[in-house]
Motif scaffolding. Structure first.
Motif, PDB file in Angstrom:
ATOM      1  N   MET A  72       0.898  -1.176  -0.009  1.00 42.71           N
ATOM      2  CA  MET A  72       0.065  -0.017  -0.020  1.00 42.71           C
ATOM      3  C   MET A  72       0.946   1.367  -0.033  1.00 42.71           C
ATOM      4  N   PHE A  73       1.850   1.190   0.875  1.00 37.03           N
ATOM      5  CA  PHE A  73       2.718   2.455   0.842  1.00 37.03           C
ATOM      6  C   PHE A  73       3.604   2.696  -0.238  1.00 37.03           C
ATOM      7  N   ALA A  74       4.140   1.390  -1.023  1.00 31.56           N
ATOM      8  CA  ALA A  74       4.876   1.500  -2.349  1.00 31.56           C
ATOM      9  C   ALA A  74       3.922   2.023  -3.431  1.00 31.56           C
ATOM     10  N   ALA A  75       2.814   1.712  -3.529  1.00 30.39           N
ATOM     11  CA  ALA A  75       1.854   1.997  -4.517  1.00 30.39           C
ATOM     12  C   ALA A  75       1.574   3.556  -4.157  1.00 30.39           C
ATOM     13  N   ALA A  76       1.414   4.004  -3.149  1.00 29.51           N
ATOM     14  CA  ALA A  76       1.168   5.620  -2.631  1.00 29.51           C
ATOM     15  C   ALA A  76       2.358   6.274  -3.045  1.00 29.51           C
ATOM     16  N   LYS A  77       3.442   5.852  -2.745  1.00 25.47           N
ATOM     17  CA  LYS A  77       4.747   6.649  -3.280  1.00 25.47           C
ATOM     18  C   LYS A  77       4.926   6.595  -4.355  1.00 25.47           C
ATOM     19  N   LYS A  78       4.563   5.628  -5.414  1.00 24.38           N
ATOM     20  CA  LYS A  78       4.879   5.805  -6.666  1.00 24.38           C
ATOM     21  C   LYS A  78       3.721   6.676  -7.170  1.00 24.38           C
ATOM     22  N   ARG A  79       2.481   6.736  -6.738  1.00 28.85           N
ATOM     23  CA  ARG A  79       1.410   7.846  -7.149  1.00 28.85           C
ATOM     24  C   ARG A  79       2.152   9.271  -6.959  1.00 28.85           C
ATOM     25  N   LEU A  80       2.768   9.439  -6.033  1.00 34.56           N
ATOM     26  CA  LEU A  80       3.203  10.680  -5.361  1.00 34.56           C
ATOM     27  C   LEU A  80       4.337  11.159  -6.294  1.00 34.56           C
ATOM     28  N   ASP A  81       5.361  10.017  -6.659  1.00 40.54           N
ATOM     29  CA  ASP A  81       6.392  10.372  -7.573  1.00 40.54           C
ATOM     30  C   ASP A  81       5.807  10.867  -8.965  1.00 40.54           C
ATOM     31  N   GLU A  82       4.705  10.117  -9.462  1.00 31.62           N
ATOM     32  CA  GLU A  82       3.939  10.431 -10.355  1.00 31.62           C
ATOM     33  C   GLU A  82       3.722  12.051 -10.661  1.00 31.62           C
ATOM     34  N   ARG A  83       2.919  12.196  -9.466  1.00 29.32           N
ATOM     35  CA  ARG A  83       2.059  13.766  -9.392  1.00 29.32           C
ATOM     36  C   ARG A  83       3.385  14.618  -9.236  1.00 29.32           C
ATOM     37  N   SER A  84       4.522  14.327  -8.669  1.00 31.24           N
ATOM     38  CA  SER A  84       5.667  15.420  -8.638  1.00 31.24           C
ATOM     39  C   SER A  84       6.304  15.633  -9.858  1.00 31.24           C
ATOM     40  N   GLU A  85       6.363  14.620 -10.878  1.00 30.37           N
ATOM     41  CA  GLU A  85       7.016  14.543 -12.058  1.00 30.37           C
ATOM     42  C   GLU A  85       6.039  15.455 -12.946  1.00 30.37           C
ATOM     43  N   ALA A  86       4.555  15.250 -12.769  1.00 32.39           N
ATOM     44  CA  ALA A  86       3.680  15.804 -13.515  1.00 32.39           C
ATOM     45  C   ALA A  86       3.691  17.448 -13.125  1.00 32.39           C
ATOM     46  N   PHE A  87       3.648  17.609 -11.761  1.00 33.44           N
ATOM     47  CA  PHE A  87       3.763  19.102 -11.247  1.00 33.44           C
ATOM     48  C   PHE A  87       5.132  19.807 -11.822  1.00 33.44           C
ATOM     49  N   ASN A  88       6.173  19.099 -11.841  1.00 33.18           N
ATOM     50  CA  ASN A  88       7.383  19.906 -12.479  1.00 33.18           C
ATOM     51  C   ASN A  88       7.283  20.056 -13.781  1.00 33.18           C
ATOM     52  N   ARG A  89       6.883  19.177 -14.745  1.00 28.39           N
ATOM     53  CA  ARG A  89       6.394  19.146 -16.078  1.00 28.39           C
ATOM     54  C   ARG A  89       5.866  20.390 -16.463  1.00 28.39           C
TER      55      ARG A  89
END
Length: 227
Positions: A72-89
């Motif tokens: 569960m934590f790994a999936a949430a961290k992956k989602r956060l990484d994806e959101r961070s990448e989208a934010f920076n992009r």
């Protein structure tokens, strides 16, 4: 906290003793239940739990394993990484450059402790999700070009305030759980399952709302300090 006495037939148990019966060990079928099979086999208690609308394999009666939480934590961290990448992009497309990183309002020092277990196991909250995250500048160039506050690292003052709130929230949940435990085990003066679930939902929303209230105030304070 769990000192109230409740009655199963002629024998009295404290809720602490009931918790010991509800220890997180698997039943014979390998499934770890909140109320284990041995409780359901009791003719009085098992019947009482069923009358309250429970059954042994109710999703609410199945405990997550350590592996479940890791996933569960790994999936949430992956989602956060994806959101961070989208934010920076998106911010780079707008301003030409952006390197922002997440800031957790309820930080890892709380999530890694006993109160963190309350938040994710009892409240079903994960610190990597949007409700708990601010995107802040990782460098001065980002702060200047994108107009967002700089990431301060850990902020002990914020952590201290949040920790006090979490301790109070946990105590409220334990009080509601104790009252529900009285009812669930045949005692008087407790609350129903519906009342317990309502209190838990209310408390969960209060936690999310409090963090949401803190976010702009944290940003304002960072902007004030950073100039």
């Amino acid at each position: 906290m769990f000192g109230r006495r409740i009655t199963f037939g002629k024998k009295q148990h404290t809720l602490g003793e009931l918790q010991e019966l509800m220890r997180p060990t698997p039943d014979a079928d390998g499934v770890t239940r909140v109320f284990p099979k041995e409780i359901w086999d009791d003719p009085k208690v098992g019947a009482m739990l069923r009358d309250l609308g429970f059954n042994p394999d109710d999703p609410r009666n199945i405990r997550k394993t350590a592996e479940d939480y890791v996933a569960m934590f790994a999936a949430a961290k992956k989602r956060l990484d994806e959101r961070s990448e989208a934010f920076n992009r998106d911010m780079t497309a707008r301003y030409g450059y952006c390197r922002a990183v997440p800031f957790l309002v309820i930080d890892h020092t709380i999530w890694d402790g006993e109160d963190g277990a309350f938040l994710y196991a009892s409240m079903n909250l994960i610190g990597f999700d949007d409700w708990n995250v601010l995107m802040l500048a990782a460098d001065e160039r980002t702060r200047q070009m994108c107009g967002i506050a700089g990431h301060p690292g850990t902020v002990p003052a914020v952590t201290d305030v949040v920790a006090k709130h979490v301790t109070a929230w946990k105590a409220r949940h334990e009080a509601a759980l104790e009252l529900y435990g009285v009812t669930a085990t045949g005692g008087e003066g407790g609350i129903t399952r519906e009342q317990y679930e309502t209190e838990k939902d209310t408390l969960r929303q209060e936690i999310v709302d409090k963090v949401g209230w803190m976010k702009p105030r944290i940003i304002d304070e960072l902007v004030r300090i950073q100039g």
